[in-house]
Scaffold this motif. Structure first.
Motif, PDB file in Angstrom:
ATOM      1  N   THR A 197       0.873  -1.191   0.000  1.00 17.38           N
ATOM      2  CA  THR A 197       0.000   0.000   0.000  1.00 17.38           C
ATOM      3  C   THR A 197       0.900   1.228   0.000  1.00 17.38           C
ATOM      4  O   THR A 197       1.298   1.706  -1.044  1.00 17.38           O
ATOM      5  N   THR A 198       1.262   1.715   1.177  1.00 20.27           N
ATOM      6  CA  THR A 198       2.237   2.802   1.284  1.00 20.27           C
ATOM      7  C   THR A 198       3.040   2.600   2.562  1.00 20.27           C
ATOM      8  O   THR A 198       2.714   1.747   3.388  1.00 20.27           O
ATOM      9  N   HIS A 199       4.068   3.398   2.712  1.00 19.98           N
ATOM     10  CA  HIS A 199       4.928   3.362   3.887  1.00 19.98           C
ATOM     11  C   HIS A 199       5.338   4.804   4.152  1.00 19.98           C
ATOM     12  O   HIS A 199       5.407   5.604   3.211  1.00 19.98           O
ATOM     13  N   PRO A 200       5.600   5.174   5.409  1.00 24.36           N
ATOM     14  CA  PRO A 200       6.028   6.561   5.663  1.00 24.36           C
ATOM     15  C   PRO A 200       7.249   6.983   4.855  1.00 24.36           C
ATOM     16  O   PRO A 200       7.430   8.168   4.575  1.00 24.36           O
ATOM     17  N   LYS A 201       8.073   6.017   4.434  1.00 24.98           N
ATOM     18  CA  LYS A 201       9.284   6.340   3.684  1.00 24.98           C
ATOM     19  C   LYS A 201       9.160   6.069   2.190  1.00 24.98           C
ATOM     20  O   LYS A 201      10.105   6.306   1.436  1.00 24.98           O
ATOM     21  N   GLY A 221      -0.885 -10.728   5.585  1.00 27.21           N
ATOM     22  CA  GLY A 221      -2.179 -10.319   5.030  1.00 27.21           C
ATOM     23  C   GLY A 221      -2.069  -9.333   3.893  1.00 27.21           C
ATOM     24  O   GLY A 221      -2.786  -9.459   2.892  1.00 27.21           O
ATOM     25  N   THR A 222      -1.193  -8.339   4.010  1.00 27.20           N
ATOM     26  CA  THR A 222      -1.007  -7.394   2.904  1.00 27.20           C
ATOM     27  C   THR A 222      -0.359  -8.084   1.708  1.00 27.20           C
ATOM     28  O   THR A 222      -0.586  -7.691   0.562  1.00 27.20           O
ATOM     29  N   ASP A 223       0.426  -9.132   1.974  1.00 22.96           N
ATOM     30  CA  ASP A 223       0.995  -9.911   0.881  1.00 22.96           C
ATOM     31  C   ASP A 223      -0.103 -10.615   0.081  1.00 22.96           C
ATOM     32  O   ASP A 223       0.001 -10.755  -1.145  1.00 22.96           O
ATOM     33  N   LEU A 249      -2.631   5.986   5.909  1.00 23.88           N
ATOM     34  CA  LEU A 249      -3.757   6.702   5.306  1.00 23.88           C
ATOM     35  C   LEU A 249      -3.949   6.164   3.898  1.00 23.88           C
ATOM     36  O   LEU A 249      -3.603   6.777   2.899  1.00 23.88           O
ATOM     37  N   THR A 250      -4.510   4.964   3.861  1.00 27.76           N
ATOM     38  CA  THR A 250      -4.791   4.291   2.599  1.00 27.76           C
ATOM     39  C   THR A 250      -6.230   3.807   2.628  1.00 27.76           C
ATOM     40  O   THR A 250      -6.867   3.767   3.695  1.00 27.76           O
ATOM     41  N   ASP A 251      -6.772   3.449   1.481  1.00 32.03           N
ATOM     42  CA  ASP A 251      -8.214   3.207   1.369  1.00 32.03           C
ATOM     43  C   ASP A 251      -8.722   2.137   2.331  1.00 32.03           C
ATOM     44  O   ASP A 251      -9.753   2.323   2.983  1.00 32.03           O
ATOM     45  N   GLY A 283      -0.465   9.015  11.292  1.00 30.67           N
ATOM     46  CA  GLY A 283      -0.054   8.198  10.159  1.00 30.67           C
ATOM     47  C   GLY A 283       0.029   9.025   8.896  1.00 30.67           C
ATOM     48  O   GLY A 283      -0.324  10.212   8.874  1.00 30.67           O
ATOM     49  N   ASN A 284       0.507   8.389   7.848  1.00 33.57           N
ATOM     50  CA  ASN A 284       0.637   9.069   6.569  1.00 33.57           C
ATOM     51  C   ASN A 284       0.305   8.099   5.451  1.00 33.57           C
ATOM     52  O   ASN A 284       0.190   6.907   5.661  1.00 33.57           O
ATOM     53  N   GLY A 285       0.170   8.609   4.240  1.00 31.52           N
ATOM     54  CA  GLY A 285      -0.144   7.743   3.115  1.00 31.52           C
ATOM     55  C   GLY A 285      -0.698   8.527   1.945  1.00 31.52           C
ATOM     56  O   GLY A 285      -0.870   9.754   2.018  1.00 31.52           O
ATOM     57  N   GLU A 286      -0.998   7.805   0.879  1.00 34.71           N
ATOM     58  CA  GLU A 286      -1.388   8.476  -0.364  1.00 34.71           C
ATOM     59  C   GLU A 286      -2.745   9.158  -0.286  1.00 34.71           C
ATOM     60  O   GLU A 286      -3.080   9.999  -1.114  1.00 34.71           O
ATOM     61  N   LYS A 287      -3.554   8.848   0.742  1.00 33.31           N
ATOM     62  CA  LYS A 287      -4.880   9.455   0.894  1.00 33.31           C
ATOM     63  C   LYS A 287      -4.863  10.714   1.772  1.00 33.31           C
ATOM     64  O   LYS A 287      -5.931  11.268   2.068  1.00 33.31           O
TER      65      LYS A 287
END
Length: 417
Positions: A96-100, A161-163, A251-253, A280-284
């Motif tokens: 999904t995303t990561h802070p880095k 799970g994300t895998d 911050l993802t869907d 948190g952070n993310g693309e959203k």
């Protein structure tokens, strides 16, 4: 691997099996040791293994060399566009995303996928030859287990799970993931939902699956007697709020933060002096800030990525922590909140249903902002708040301490060996 080196590995394995109490473990993750659930899992597992007398070497990506007390860390350096010395000229990809990193596996070209596989193969081969592990423990049914399958060392995999989300989204990774799953000595699953999905998508039979729930870091996440105003002041926020609602995550869907913002519109109209802290952070991020502003939701603050010590302080002053995920393989943030004595309101799916009940929080339907808002309001106004906080902390310690988790993992190692 040469015949002599293979003999040395087999001799060491036999010796370690007889000793049982001492194992050399190579831990491999696709993500840094901070900023993701599997990264924190890897770091905590490494520290606990060392504490119990085992030897550990860790392979993980980052933008600079990483060190960890008590064990060796072999960092694969990816480019973040700012560092000048790197091994891979693109950022490390994520599910999904990561802070880095906001780069995902699905955006990689075929050339970049091959490059990614090559660097992990190289790093893992060098670690096997130099560290000589008894066992390899890979995180995610993805590229690392595929690389491990070529090294002649028994390996286990934790499916996070994300895998599985990545497997369903991009067929280009199927050959790697399936090969890695097929040859694994065992696959650790972190929830009943993940356990069922590992069988469904990878065909891993029950005899090779081991359900071991995640753990939390007891030294960081624990009940703490903190002054709410002091913590809010340290975050540069108004200190006059009487109630605090917290969210921690990407911050993802699939995390459902948009549902929480809609719910905040509801409970903030019913309860005066409540603040909602989104960590948190993310693309959203931009989209969620716009949603807050469009709905004119008051007192919702985005704090960005924060260190775990700060997250623990936020949990400790919160009346309730919220996990509004559309899909959540396990929900480590919920365990960490409970460990701080904070009741949790979460959605009724995925791994969350394995441990959240009405004695320490509540479960609501996915996408239901009204039910979510009402549940948060009920938790804030609960007349038995003190008892619920004590019960939450006790349950986290009883079922999810890393002392218990690492013992289960080491038993699996010795079974495999």
């Amino acid at each position: 691997m040469s015949t002599g080196k293979l003999y040395l590995v087999l001799a060491r394995l036999q010796k370690r099996y007889l000793e049982v109490n001492h194992v050399r473990v190579l831990l491999v993750n696709h993500f840094p040791l901070e900023g993701s659930g599997s990264g924190i899992y890897t770091k905590n597992l490494a520290m606990q293994l060392v504490k119990k007398g085992h030897e550990v070497c860790v392979i993980a990506p980052d933008h600079q060399e990483v060190q960890m007390k008590g064990c060796e860390v072999r960092t694969i350096i990816f480019s973040d566009g700012k560092n000048c010395c790197y091994e891979v000229d693109f950022n490390f990809p994520c599910f999904t995303t990561h802070p880095k990193s906001y780069l995902t596996f699905y955006e990689l070209s075929e050339f970049q996928i091959n490059r990614y596989v090559d660097v992990f193969e190289k790093a893992m081969k060098e670690a096997v030859e130099e560290f000589v592990p008894d066992i390899i423990h890979c995180q995610h049914l993805w590229i690392a287990p595929y690389c491990a399958s070529k090294l002649g060392v028994p390996y286990v995999v934790t499916a996070h799970g994300t895998d599985i989300k990545g497997f369903c989204r991009d067929e280009r990774y199927h050959p790697y993931a399936l090969e890695g799953a097929k040859n694994a000595a065992a696959v650790i699953t972190i929830s009943k939902q993940v356990d069922a999905d590992v069988e469904k998508y990878y065909g891993v039979e029950s005899g090779r699956r081991r359900l071991i729930l995640n753990g939390f870091d007891e030294e960081i996440f624990r009940p703490r007697d903190l002054n709410r105003s002091d913590v809010l002041k340290s975050l540069n926020l108004n200190t006059d709020y009487e109630y605090v609602v917290s969210f921690v995550g990407k911050l993802t869907d699939f995390k459902g933060v948009d549902v929480l913002i809609r719910a905040a519109k509801i409970y903030s109209q019913e309860i005066q002096n409540v603040i909602t802290l989104i960590v948190g952070n993310g693309e959203k991020y931009d989209e969620l800030v716009k949603l807050r502003d469009d709905l004119d939701v008051k007192n919702v603050y985005f704090l960005g990525h924060r260190d775990q010590d700060v997250v623990s302080e936020i949990y400790s002053i919160a009346d309730v922590s919220v996990v509004p995920s559309r899909n959540e393989p396990f929900g480590l943030v919920a365990i960490e909140a409970l460990a701080c004595g904070t009741p949790v309101v979460a959605t009724n799916q995925g791994g969350l249903v394995d441990f959240i009940d009405e004695t320490i929080g509540s479960l609501v339907p996915v996408e239901d902002d009204i039910a979510l808002g009402e549940a948060i309001e009920a938790e804030i106004l609960s007349p038995s708040k003190s008892e619920r906080r004590q019960r939450a902390a006790r349950k986290a310690m009883e079922y999810f301490s890393w002392d218990r988790v690492v013992d289960d993992v080491v038993r699996l190692y010795t079974d495999v060996l």
